[in-house]
Design an enzyme around this catalytic site. Structure first.
Site, PDB file in Angstrom:
ATOM      1  CE  LYS A 201      45.493 -38.699  48.915  1.00 17.31           C
ATOM      2  NZ  LYS A 201      44.261 -38.225  49.555  1.00 17.31           N
TER       3      LYS A 201
ATOM      4  CD  GLN B  47      42.665 -41.090  45.654  1.00 15.51           C
ATOM      5  OE1 GLN B  47      42.340 -42.211  46.056  1.00 15.51           O
ATOM      6  NE2 GLN B  47      42.572 -40.032  46.434  1.00 15.51           N
TER       7      GLN B  47
ATOM      8  CG  ASP C   4      48.201 -37.312  41.393  1.00 17.14           C
ATOM      9  OD1 ASP C   4      48.410 -38.193  42.258  1.00 17.14           O
ATOM     10  OD2 ASP C   4      47.425 -36.359  41.568  1.00 17.14           O
TER      11      ASP C   4
ATOM     12  CG  HIS D  83      43.721 -33.440  44.053  1.00 24.28           C
ATOM     13  ND1 HIS D  83      44.509 -32.491  44.663  1.00 24.28           N
ATOM     14  CD2 HIS D  83      42.952 -33.975  45.032  1.00 24.28           C
ATOM     15  CE1 HIS D  83      44.216 -32.458  45.958  1.00 24.28           C
ATOM     16  NE2 HIS D  83      43.279 -33.344  46.206  1.00 24.28           N
TER      17      HIS D  83
ATOM     18  CB  CYS E 158      40.724 -31.249  46.012  1.00 28.04           C
ATOM     19  SG  CYS E 158      40.807 -30.872  47.743  1.00 28.04           S
TER      20      CYS E 158
HETATM   21  N1  PLP Z   1      46.129 -36.162  43.730  1.00 24.29           N
HETATM   22  C1  PLP Z   1      45.017 -36.893  43.893  1.00 24.29           C
HETATM   23  C2  PLP Z   1      44.419 -37.611  42.729  1.00 24.29           C
HETATM   24  C3  PLP Z   1      44.426 -36.964  45.162  1.00 24.29           C
HETATM   25  O1  PLP Z   1      43.313 -37.681  45.331  1.00 24.29           O
HETATM   26  C4  PLP Z   1      45.016 -36.258  46.235  1.00 24.29           C
HETATM   27  C5  PLP Z   1      44.394 -36.264  47.570  1.00 24.29           C
HETATM   28  O2  PLP Z   1      43.247 -36.581  47.749  1.00 24.29           O
HETATM   29  C6  PLP Z   1      46.188 -35.536  46.001  1.00 24.29           C
HETATM   30  C7  PLP Z   1      46.714 -35.506  44.737  1.00 24.29           C
HETATM   31  C8  PLP Z   1      46.880 -34.787  47.095  1.00 24.29           C
HETATM   32  O3  PLP Z   1      47.392 -35.672  48.032  1.00 24.29           O
HETATM   33  P1  PLP Z   1      48.025 -35.130  49.403  1.00 24.29           P
HETATM   34  O4  PLP Z   1      46.981 -34.285  50.036  1.00 24.29           O
HETATM   35  O5  PLP Z   1      48.312 -36.374  50.177  1.00 24.29           O
HETATM   36  O6  PLP Z   1      49.248 -34.369  49.049  1.00 24.29           O
END
Ligand code: PLP
Length: 406
Positions: free
Chosen positions: A226, A203, A200, A123, A365
């Protein structure tokens, strides 16, 4: 399995609403999840009956609010099986957690020419935060490639290590491909080279049980919104040895022990990383959400969502011109990115919306991943603990209907 989906759905008031006169079919859980009543109620109750700033007050309400806030930290610790609450830092979300590590680890442990390893399926939050350090400090990003199935090439990964490698930062689950990465193996390889790993978990945490001690990662990030919790709250887990070693992220109240114009000393963990008034109402909501999913059972949620994903892939593959990205149903999480013939993903999303079906469209993203796949974007359906096979049937019928229009 005692998974009473009708009863579960009743916990989420929004699922009962209509959109353009059609029952809402919410399949955008990868972006954010809906909230059960217990989460909203707990936050409202705290605002109405407890609200006071935490940590600093001697009065009743402040102490009660502090207790709730610190109990929430313990709930998070238990949920990811961290060793100690000192390792649980509250942030605004995964993005802030990753930026914290990139900034502080970059400042404290990296010099010009040093390298961070990320993957091709990250991401933007796990790319751009390191690029900011790269601009400031002259570090370099090295990238683990993915194969045509959408899985990490582990042999290539191992070849990226050299004496400049200082940290690895990878996602546990791809928000586009649904790939579940072998993070334990990723960590094992990195540790062989004495390199720490940030995982991370944005997900992964909503879909299956995570045990940070078992993974043995050095840092772990996830977002409250999430996982059926409120927006604006997230978690950074960090092993104490690393949190002790890296400098603070922001300066201000809460994160200090003593301040003078000559010298400031910092508070103990985890408060060293929590400058300013924390969102103590949101931490209560997050803890409620974690209690909620724990009560349902993460293994039950996983089984339910795996069944949905398998069914969805089977049904969607019956549609002529359907292209689904990522590994096979047994190796992926509850997210399906797809294209249908040459219908633009934006048209698909807009027309499905008119049928009451919420999906996501675009690059999710993850532009570098889009480049790797040679596409501009996809449509994406992502499932949560309350979705049903009937909703997947509605999605499939909707796609068929749109196809006929083109
Ligand atoms: N990392 C992954 C794999 C994501 O899918 C997302 C959001 O969709 C993020 C990071 C960023 O999360 P947040 O916008 O809640 O900070």
């Amino acid at each position: 399995m005692n998974y009473q989906i009708d009863k579960i759905r009743e916990d989420f008031p929004i699922l009962g609403r209509t959109v353009y006169g059609k029952p809402l079919v919410y399949l955008d859980n990868g972006a954010t999840t809906q909230k059960p009543r217990c989460v909203v109620d707990a936050m409202t109750e705290e605002y109405y009956n407890v609200n006071a700033n935490v940590h600093r007050g001697v009065h009743f309400l402040s102490q009660r609010a502090t207790d709730l806030h610190e109990q929430s930290r313990e709930t998070v610790r238990k949920f990811i099986n961290a060793h100690s609450t000192n390792e649980i830092v509250f942030t605004r979300g995964t993005t802030e957690s990753i930026n914290l590590v990139a900034t502080c680890f970059g400042d404290g442990c990296m010099d010009e020419g040093d390298e961070v390893i990320v993957s091709e399926m990250e991401h933007h939050s796990n790319i751009v935060s390191w690029q900011l350090v790269a601009q400031r400090k002259g570090i370099k990003l090295r990238v683990i490639p993915i194969n045509d199935e959408g899985k990490l090439c582990l042999e290539e990964y191992e070849k990226l290590f050299n004496e400049h490698t200082k940290i690895v930062s990878v996602t546990q689950v791809s928000n586009v491909l649904g790939t579940v990465n072998p993070v334990k193996e990723v960590v094992r390889i990195a540790h062989k080279h004495n390199v720490p790993v940030l995982v991370d978990g944005a997900q992964s945490t909503p879909h299956f049980a995570v045990d940070v001690q078992d993974i043995d990662c050095d840092f772990f990030a996830f977002s409250g919104h999430k996982i059926y919790g409120p927006t604006g709250i997230g978690v950074l887990y960090g092993k104490e040895k690393w949190l002790d070693r890296i400098p603070p992220y922001m300066g201000g109240g809460e994160m200090i022990k003593n301040v003078s114009f000559e010298k400031t000393t910092f508070n103990e963990l985890p408060f060293k990383f929590e400058a300013g008034t924390p969102d103590y109402i949101a931490t209560t909501g997050l803890a409620k959400a974690l209690d909620y999913v724990s009560k349902l059972g993460m293994d039950n949620i996983l089984a339910h969502e795996q069944e949905l994903t398998r069914y969805a892939i089977e049904q969607m593959n019956q549609i002529e011109g359907m292209k689904i990205f990522g590994p096979s149903a047994s190796e992926r999480d509850a997210v399906i990115s797809f294209q249908v013939g040459d219908i633009h993903h934006l048209d698909l999303g807009t027309l499905l919306d008119r049928l009451g079906i919420a999906i996501r469209t675009g690059h999710h993203c993850a532009e570098p991943l889009m480049h790797r796949l040679g596409i501009q974007g996809t449509a994406r359906a992502s499932f949560g603990l309350y979705n049903t096979k009937e909703e997947i049937d509605i999605l499939v019928t909707g796609i068929e209907r749109i196809k006929k229009m083109f």
